[in-house]
Structures are given as structure tokens and as C-alpha cells.
Design a protein around this motif. Structure first.
Motif, PDB file in Angstrom:
ATOM      1  N   GLN A  85       9.720 -12.122-141.605  1.00 26.61           N
ATOM      2  CA  GLN A  85       8.349 -12.275-141.096  1.00 26.61           C
ATOM      3  C   GLN A  85       7.542 -13.252-141.932  1.00 26.61           C
ATOM      4  OE1 GLN A  85       6.737  -8.303-140.886  1.00 26.61           O
ATOM      5  NE2 GLN A  85       7.622  -7.933-138.851  1.00 26.61           N
ATOM      6  N   ASN A  86       7.950 -13.433-143.181  1.00 27.79           N
ATOM      7  CA  ASN A  86       7.257 -14.380-144.079  1.00 27.79           C
ATOM      8  C   ASN A  86       7.901 -15.765-144.060  1.00 27.79           C
ATOM      9  OD1 ASN A  86       5.505 -12.339-144.941  1.00 27.79           O
ATOM     10  ND2 ASN A  86       6.991 -11.631-146.473  1.00 27.79           N
ATOM     11  N   ASP A  87       8.806 -15.951-143.109  1.00 23.53           N
ATOM     12  CA  ASP A  87       9.533 -17.222-142.976  1.00 23.53           C
ATOM     13  C   ASP A  87      10.499 -17.476-144.125  1.00 23.53           C
ATOM     14  OD1 ASP A  87       8.656 -17.954-140.508  1.00 23.53           O
ATOM     15  OD2 ASP A  87       7.017 -19.220-141.241  1.00 23.53           O
ATOM     16  N   ASP A  88      10.812 -16.449-144.918  1.00 22.05           N
ATOM     17  CA  ASP A  88      11.876 -16.585-145.905  1.00 22.05           C
ATOM     18  C   ASP A  88      13.225 -16.509-145.188  1.00 22.05           C
ATOM     19  OD1 ASP A  88      10.055 -16.687-148.029  1.00 22.05           O
ATOM     20  OD2 ASP A  88       9.993 -14.491-148.173  1.00 22.05           O
TER      21      ASP A  88
END
Length: 564
Positions: A85-88
Motif C-alpha cells: 500500500q506504500n508502494d514498497d
């Protein structure tokens, strides 16, 4: 290793792309035009695995999402990289459906990954090498310079034209009969002992290495520290410091392939045969076969993955079937190859995957073709039709193709205007309006391609066209129509023909048809025989070119359509 499935999202033109390898029996053939995504798949696989082999190197982590499934040593693996969700970018690993902790995978990755990935790349583009394979090569060369005792193959091994001689030498060294037979065929010799290996040494460079197995190997080849020496195959086989063919390949790679001259222990290897012929004088196709054989037989094993980019380039068409024979010897490992060769499409029929604009294309079209043509077209013929830019004639049956093909071949000898005509054929399996509607809805012509559907000029042929497109006109008023850029036509009647119904066989003179019938009558009982259209089609190649004059009307119409 056997690949099962690959899903990629966000790599070049591969978006939400998925490919199933399970039915390919260890050989997957990616076909498509330039830009279709063939090479991108090889590049994405290389990117995935160099990152997994080098998990301690963050910059190697792919910037695209993927899932890859494969079987290794009877265990099923599912590896993925996905966005949080954090684009990690987050890794997930499973073995036989049981999760593997990322830290544990990182410290034990070798046991979960293929032994190595081997690429043979045909193009001049160096991106695959520079972005992925060069890193493994540098790691290998770094190990060579240290105090190593063993030598393992680079995890990503890139084999190109610089490997011709060490590849051939490794095959010559092998005592496997299949390798010896291969070398004799390539070199066109009966006696391998007639071969000379000329080696040039850089003896001064030995001091740049720590004392290790590579230094010992080079010294064993050149005990008297000469600058140049002739070595025989027998001498290599008797050398106690050389083990398998793979051991010889790796030691030669370590000694010869370093790009820095101060670390090259063997400056050059030249193999001479047949009165001083050398490897450089072999054809490009023969040298390509040497590299492929070496990759499959020597560098790879059952836990390897082999990637071949257009391996048939420069291989003579008569030898392309040998490529399949070679690959079939190694079905116990996975090989992916790219091509846009119609010959290979025919040869590798059941192994094909057709790509267009980063997607697997032709599924719907292939299903329609299979439904319409039944058993009259193989999978390879379907893929050639889908992939080629050649003009297409949609016809009612296979005998129509035979007539038209023979007529064109004959008439080209005396009518130069027909020289440019070349067709692939698609069979309708009769005059079925539903089949015609399906074809026209799916087969939009490509750029500079003409597609024409021809039907017998009779009630059945016109009735098919009329029902398919809800025409209300009568046959007498119909010339031709265009639907979805496909030309829908009745066979044009030949000059002087006045009957209402005209079939493709009517392009022949009636005298020709009579001659065919009477040539098969030897007794009165023979008059009761029933002769099929196929019988007549088999008879046609024996006819003189003038017997095909009626077909000029057909080819003139095709030229007119193409011109407009």
C-alpha cells in the motif's frame, strides 16, 4: 527446472501479462514481429533471477511486479514481487505452498533457485548483457583471480560469438558419442585426432593471480612457458587437472575471456582442421549451432533455464529441423526461444506462443480457425497465418488452394505481372455463413496486407455471402463487397463462359476435364467410377501452362483489388 507460469506487470510493454508453460514440454517458442515483446520476456526473466541471486544488492531489485512458478528437484516454487500500500516492493516466497521467510530465502537462495540461467543472444543490442549478465561475469572473474580451489559457472551466463573456440574445444574434448558426431558433422571430418589446437599464452600475467586451480591449469598446458604451443585433443584428455567438459569450459573461460589484457592467461585459441581451415571460416549458422550445443550439453543441467534469442538466425533452412532435434535431446530442462521464422513455426508446432504488442494474441482467432477449418490446418499453419503479413485468400476448401497455387506457379512463368502475388490460404470448410461472419469479424488486414474471400459463383456461394451480411440484392447484381476491410467476392467467370453457375474448376477448359475423365477409363466398368475434386487437383500439376489460361481472370481481379 520446469517453468509453470509467469505473470509480469509494468515491464516495458508487458502489462498484466501472463504465460502458461505447463503444456510446452520443456520448449517454449515465442513468435511475433519486432516489438511484439518476445525479447522483453527473456529480459524480464533475466531481471527476476539476477535480483534473486543477488538479494543483498538492492539496486538489482526489479521495478516491476511479477509472479513466477516453477518445479525444481520435484518441489513447487511460487516467487513474487508486488507493491504494498506504500508502494514498497515486497517479496513473497513459497515452497510447496509453505511460506519461506525472506531473510531465510536470502541466506539460502541457491537451493531454491535454478542452477543458472544461460542466454544466447543474436542481436547487436547489448542491453541484456550490460544490465544483467555482465554482473555475474564480473563476479566470476573476481573469483578466478582469488585463491579459489573450485570453480562454478556464473549464475547468469551469456554466450556469444567470443565463445566459439572454447565452446568447440569443450565439445571436441568430450568423449560422448553424440558430441563427437556433432563435431564431425560441423567440421566435416572423420578423425577428431587430425585437429590441431594452437594456444597463445601470456606467461607474464601469471603473476597477477594468486596461486590457484586456474594458474595450475594454464601451467599444465604450457609446462615450458612458451608463447605459442600446439595442443592435441588427446593431450587435453590426458591432463589430470581437467575433469568434465564443463570443467574444461569454465577453466578456458577463466583463462581466455577476461576483458582486461593483464588478466588474460591465454591470449588466443585457434582450432585448425581440414588442411588449416579454422573456426572463423565456418558459416554463421554452424557457429550458432556450436554455441547452442555447448549451452545445452555443457553449461546447463536439469536445473538450468536456457534462453535463446532467435537461435535460427543464419542457420540454413535445411538445418533448422536439426535445431529441434537438438533441443528435444534436452527436454528434461526448460528452454525458451524467440523467433519470427515460418520454418520454425512449422517445426515447433505444439510449442508456439504468439505475441503481439506485449500480449499473447491469436487465442480467439486460433479457436475460430480450429472451429472453422477442423483438422485441415495444423497449429503451426494457423500461427503462420496469424503472424504473417502475406496476403490471405479465404476459400471454401483445400482443393481450391491446390488449383490456385498450381495455376499461379504456372502462369508466373509467362506473365510477369503475376510475380508479386503470394498468398496464405484460409479454408472455410464449405459455404457456411456463420463461419464467414466469424472470420470477417476477427481478421482485419494488417498494413499492406490484402484479404479476399472467394466463393463459387453459384447459388450456394452467393447464398453464404447473402445470409452472412443480410444482403437483399440478387446474385446477378452482386460484384463484390468490402466488410471489415476484407473483400468478399464470387469467383469471376472466365471470358466466354455463359452458364449461370460457375465453380473454380470451370477455369479449366472443358476439354481438359474430359481428358482427365477419359484418361482414367480402361474398361467399360471404369465408366462407373466416381472421381472427386481432389483426384482432379492431383492431376493438375501435369497440365501445360496454357491449360490454366482461365485463371488469368482471377489473378487480374486480385491485382485490381490490391491496386485499389
Amino acid at each position: 527446472m520446469k517453468l509453470k507460469r509467469l505473470w509480469i506487470d509494468g515491464f516495458k510493454n508487458l502489462n498484466n501479462f501472463e504465460i502458461d508453460f505447463t503444456a510446452k514440454n520443456g520448449i517454449t517458442v515465442l513468435i511475433g514481429n519486432n516489438g511484439s515483446g518476445k525479447s522483453n520476456i527473456l529480459e524480464a526473466i533475466s531481471s527476476i533471477f539476477i535480483a534473486l541471486y543477488k538479494m543483498g544488492t538492492p539496486q538489482r531489485k526489479p521495478k516491476f511486479e511479477y509472479e513466477i512458478e516453477y518445479i525444481l528437484e520435484d518441489d513447487n516454487y511460487h516467487l513474487s514481487l508486488s507493491k504494498s500500500q506504500n508502494d514498497d516492493m515486497i517479496y513473497n516466497f513459497h515452497k510447496n505452498l509453505i511460506p519461506i521467510q525472506v531473510g531465510h530465502f536470502k541466506s539460502n537462495c541457491i537451493q531454491y533457485l535454478p542452477l543458472n540461467i544461460i542466454a544466447i543472444y543474436s542481436g547487436e543490442e547489448m542491453r541484456l548483457w550490460e544490465d544483467y549478465y555482465e554482473h555475474s561475469y564480473k563476479d566470476f572473474m573476481k573469483d578466478v583471480k582469488g585463491n579459489l580451489q573450485g570453480l562454478s559457472c556464473p549464475k547468469l551466463t551469456y554466450v556469444n560469438k567470443y565463445y566459439w573456440n572454447i565452446s568447440l574445444l569443450s565439445l571436441l574434448y568430450s568423449e560422448l558419442q553424440s558430441n563427437q558426431d556433432f563435431c564431425k558433422r560441423i567440421l566435416n571430418i572423420d578423425n577428431l585426432n587430425s585437429i590441431n589446437i594452437i594456444m597463445k599464452f601470456n606467461t607474464n600475467n601469471l603473476s597477477n593471480f594468486e596461486d590457484n586451480s586456474i594458474v595450475s591449469f594454464v601451467r599444465s598446458l604450457n609446462v615450458n612457458e612458451e608463447t605459442e604451443k600446439i595442443v592435441s585433443i588427446e593431450e587435453l584428455r590426458n591432463n589430470q587437472l581437467i575433469g568434465s567438459e564443463k570443467d574444461l569450459f569454465l577453466k578456458l573461460m577463466a583463462s581466455v575471456m577476461d576483458k582486461q589484457s593483464k588478466y588474460k592467461l591465454i591470449e588466443d585459441i585457434k582450432i585448425t582442421f581440414q588442411n588449416d581451415l579454422t573456426t572463423e571460416l565456418l558459416s554463421e549458422g554452424e557457429k550458432k549451432q556450436i554455441l547452442i550445443r555447448t549451452a545445452l550439453e555443457i553449461i546447463a543441467d536439469t536445473n538450468s533455464l536456457v534462453l535463446l534469442d532467435e537461435p535460427d538466425s543464419h542457420i540454413h533452412v535445411a538445418n533448422k529441423s536439426q535445431l529441434k532435434d537438438m533441443l528435444l535431446e534436452y527436454e528434461n530442462r526448460d528452454t525458451i526461444l524467440t523467433t519470427h521464422s515460418p520454418t520454425l513455426m512449422n517445426i515447433f508446432d505444439e510449442h508456439l506462443v504468439y505475441l503481439e504488442d506485449g500480449k499473447i494474441k491469436g487465442k480467439e482467432k486460433a479457436e475460430i480457425l480450429k472451429d472453422i477449418s477442423g483438422d485441415t490446418m495444423s497449429d503451426a499453419q494457423q500461427q503462420i497465418l496469424l503472424n504473417a503479413n502475406t496476403d490471405i485468400l479465404i476459400i471454401e476448401g483445400k482443393t481450391d488452394e491446390k488449383y490456385i497455387t498450381i495455376a499461379l506457379e504456372k502462369l508466373k512463368t509467362i506473365h510477369l505481372e503475376f510475380e508479386e502475388l503470394e498468398f496464405n490460404f484460409l479454408y472455410m470448410g464449405g459455404s457456411d455463413p456463420e463461419n464467414l461472419k466469424k472470420l470477417v469479424s476477427q481478421f482485419t488486414p494488417k498494413e499492406n496486407q490484402t484479404i479476399i474471400a472467394f466463393f463459387d459463383n453459384d447459388e450456394a456461394g452467393f447464398g453464404c455471402i447473402k445470409k452472412a451480411f443480410d444482403y437483399t440484392m440478387e446474385k446477378i447484381h452482386f460484384t463484390r463487397q468490402i466488410e471489415n476491410n476484407i473483400h468478399i467476392c464470387l469467383y469471376p467467370k472466365k471470358n466466354g463462359f455463359t452458364e449461370y453457375a460457375f465453380e473454380v474448376e470451370d477455369y479449366f477448359k472443358i476439354e481438359t476435364c474430359r481428358d482427365f475423365m477419359f484418361s482414367n477409363f480402361n474398361t467399360f466398368q471404369d465408366t462407373k467410377k466416381k472421381f472427386t475434386k481432389n483426384d482432379f487437383a492431383e492431376y493438375c500439376p501435369t497440365l501445360d501452362v496454357n491449360e490454366f489460361d482461365g485463371f488469368k481472370k482471377l489473378f487480374d481481379l486480385i491485382l485490381e483489388i490490391k491496386a485499389n
